[in-house]
Scaffold this active site. Structure first.
Site, PDB file in Angstrom:
ATOM      1  CE  LYS A 148      -2.146  -1.049   3.887  1.00 53.60           C
ATOM      2  NZ  LYS A 148      -1.558  -2.329   4.292  1.00 53.60           N
ATOM      3  NE  ARG A 168      -4.223  -1.314  10.210  1.00 58.74           N
ATOM      4  CZ  ARG A 168      -3.105  -0.782   9.699  1.00 58.74           C
ATOM      5  NH1 ARG A 168      -3.109   0.425   9.201  1.00 58.74           N
ATOM      6  NH2 ARG A 168      -1.998  -1.477   9.681  1.00 58.74           N
ATOM      7  NE  ARG A 205       7.342  -3.116   5.646  1.00 60.12           N
ATOM      8  CZ  ARG A 205       6.040  -2.937   5.761  1.00 60.12           C
ATOM      9  NH1 ARG A 205       5.286  -2.781   4.679  1.00 60.12           N
ATOM     10  NH2 ARG A 205       5.462  -2.940   6.922  1.00 60.12           N
ATOM     11  NE  ARG A 254       6.152  -0.496  10.069  1.00 58.73           N
ATOM     12  CZ  ARG A 254       4.937  -0.544   9.580  1.00 58.73           C
ATOM     13  NH1 ARG A 254       4.678  -0.025   8.379  1.00 58.73           N
ATOM     14  NH2 ARG A 254       3.961  -1.095  10.248  1.00 58.73           N
ATOM     15  NE  ARG A 299       2.317  -4.871  11.344  1.00 66.59           N
ATOM     16  CZ  ARG A 299       3.438  -4.811  10.626  1.00 66.59           C
ATOM     17  NH1 ARG A 299       4.511  -5.475  11.013  1.00 66.59           N
ATOM     18  NH2 ARG A 299       3.477  -4.086   9.540  1.00 66.59           N
TER      19      ARG A 299
HETATM   20  P1  AMP Z   1       0.893   0.562   9.280  1.00 68.73           P
HETATM   21  O1  AMP Z   1       2.069   1.447   9.069  1.00 68.73           O
HETATM   22  O2  AMP Z   1      -0.311   0.961   8.491  1.00 68.73           O
HETATM   23  O3  AMP Z   1       1.228  -0.896   9.126  1.00 68.73           O
HETATM   24  O4  AMP Z   1       0.467   0.753  10.822  1.00 68.73           O
HETATM   25  C1  AMP Z   1       1.350   0.451  11.885  1.00 68.73           C
HETATM   26  C2  AMP Z   1       0.565   0.302  13.189  1.00 68.73           C
HETATM   27  O5  AMP Z   1      -0.101   1.545  13.498  1.00 68.73           O
HETATM   28  C3  AMP Z   1      -0.556  -0.730  13.170  1.00 68.73           C
HETATM   29  O6  AMP Z   1      -0.094  -2.042  13.440  1.00 68.73           O
HETATM   30  C4  AMP Z   1      -1.464  -0.196  14.275  1.00 68.73           C
HETATM   31  O7  AMP Z   1      -0.926  -0.453  15.560  1.00 68.73           O
HETATM   32  C5  AMP Z   1      -1.396   1.305  14.038  1.00 68.73           C
HETATM   33  N1  AMP Z   1      -2.403   1.771  13.051  1.00 68.73           N
HETATM   34  C6  AMP Z   1      -2.165   2.338  11.846  1.00 68.73           C
HETATM   35  N2  AMP Z   1      -3.305   2.670  11.221  1.00 68.73           N
HETATM   36  C7  AMP Z   1      -4.306   2.297  12.060  1.00 68.73           C
HETATM   37  C8  AMP Z   1      -5.731   2.358  11.985  1.00 68.73           C
HETATM   38  N3  AMP Z   1      -6.353   2.872  10.902  1.00 68.73           N
HETATM   39  N4  AMP Z   1      -6.449   1.879  13.037  1.00 68.73           N
HETATM   40  C9  AMP Z   1      -5.842   1.374  14.127  1.00 68.73           C
HETATM   41  N5  AMP Z   1      -4.509   1.267  14.268  1.00 68.73           N
HETATM   42  C10 AMP Z   1      -3.729   1.734  13.242  1.00 68.73           C
END
Ligand code: AMP
Length: 213
Positions: free
Chosen positions: A13, A87, A126, A160, A171
Site C-alpha cells: 500500500k 481498518r 523490508r 520498523r 497484525r
Molecule cells: P501501518 O504502518 O499501516 O502498518 O500501521 C502500523 C501500526 O499503526 C498498526 O499495526 C497499528 O498499531 C497502528 N495503526 C495504523 N493505522 C491504524 C488504523 N487505521 N487503526 C488502528 N490502528 C492503526
C-alpha cells in the site's frame, strides 16, 4: 478523487501510494506514518500508542479518526489516498461521514490482494530510507549501493520495530478479524476494485493506473 488502498500489512500500500503522490500530486494519508511521527516526537498520544503498535494491535478508532479528521480539514490537493485507514467498520463509517461533511466522496477502494506466505517474506526483509521514505527489500528490491538510498543518497535506513515475526502474526490476525470485513462492506457499496498484489511492483502500479484512468 479520493481513494482507499486496502490490503494486509506488506501488501504494498505504501509503495503504491508514494507512486500516486509523485505522479498525480495526490495526498497520502497514512495513519501508520502519523502514529510513528507522534511516537518519535514524544507527544502524549505517541507515548500512549507505542506499546500497542509494537505488539501489532490496532490503536483505538477514536485516535485514528481524530488524526484523519485533522488532515482532511487542513489539507487540499488532487485528492486523498487513504493508506492503512480505515481498518475497522467504525472507521469506514466515520470516513464516509467526514467526507460527506466536506462535500466530498470516495472514488474507489483498491484492494491489493496477496497471499499470507508472501507477506511474511515481504515484511521480514523490508526497510525504508529515513531521508525520502523510499521502500526497499533485502531480496526483491535492494539498494544499488549497499546502505545508500538510490533515490536521495541518504545512508539512514530504517527497519520498523513491528516488522518482526511475533508482531506480524498479531497484525495479520487483526487484519483478518477487524479489517477484512471492509472488503465485503465496500464490495456491497460497489466501490471495490481488486488488483493482484503478487505481481511485480510496476505491474501493480499499471493495474492501479488502469482503474483510476
Ligand atoms: P501501518 O504502518 O499501516 O502498518 O500501521 C502500523 C501500526 O499503526 C498498526 O499495526 C497499528 O498499531 C497502528 N495503526 C495504523 N493505522 C491504524 C488504523 N487505521 N487503526 C488502528 N490502528 C492503526
Amino acid at each position: 478523487m479520493n481513494i482507499i488502498l486496502l490490503g494486509p500489512p506488506g501488501a504494498g500500500k505504501g509503495t503504491q501510494a508514494r507512486h500516486l503522490v509523485e505522479t498525480r500530486g495526490m495526498i497520502q494519508l497514512s495513519t501508520g506514518d502519523m502514529l510513528r511521527a507522534a511516537r518519535s516526537s514524544g507527544t502524549e498520544m505517541g507515548k500512549k500508542v507505542a506499546a500497542i503498535m509494537d505488539a501489532g494491535k490496532l490503536v483505538t478508532d477514536e485516535i485514528v479518526i481524530g488524526l484523519i479528521e485533522e488532515q482532511l480539514t487542513t489539507q487540499t490537493g488532487a485528492g486523498f489516498i487513504f493508506d492503512g485507514f480505515p481498518r475497522t467498520l467504525a472507521q469506514a463509517d466515520a470516513l464516509a461521514a467526514l467526507l460527506a461533511k466536506l462535500g466530498q466522496s470516495l472514488h474507489t477502494v483498491i484492494e491489493i490482494r496477496v497471499d499470507d506466505e508472501a507477506l511474511v517474506d515481504r515484511i521480514s526483509g523490508r526497510f525504508t530510507c529515513g531521508g525520502c521514505g523510499e521502500v526497499y527489500h533485502d531480496k526483491t528490491k535492494p539498494t544499488k549501493v549497499d546502505g545508500v538510498c538510490d533515490n536521495c543518497g541518504s545512508t539512514e535506513m530504517v527497519r520498523r520495530a513491528d516488522d518482526n515475526a511475533d508482531s506480524l502474526r498479531t497484525r495479520l490476525m487483526e487484519y483478518y478479524k477487524k479489517t477484512s470485513p471492509l472488503i465485503g462492506y465496500y464490495y456491497a457499496k460497489g466501490d471495490l476494485r481488486p488488483v493482484n498484489g503478487l505481481a511485480d511492483i510496476k505491474e501493480v502500479t499499471a493495474s492501479i493506473e488502469a482503474i483510476l484512468g
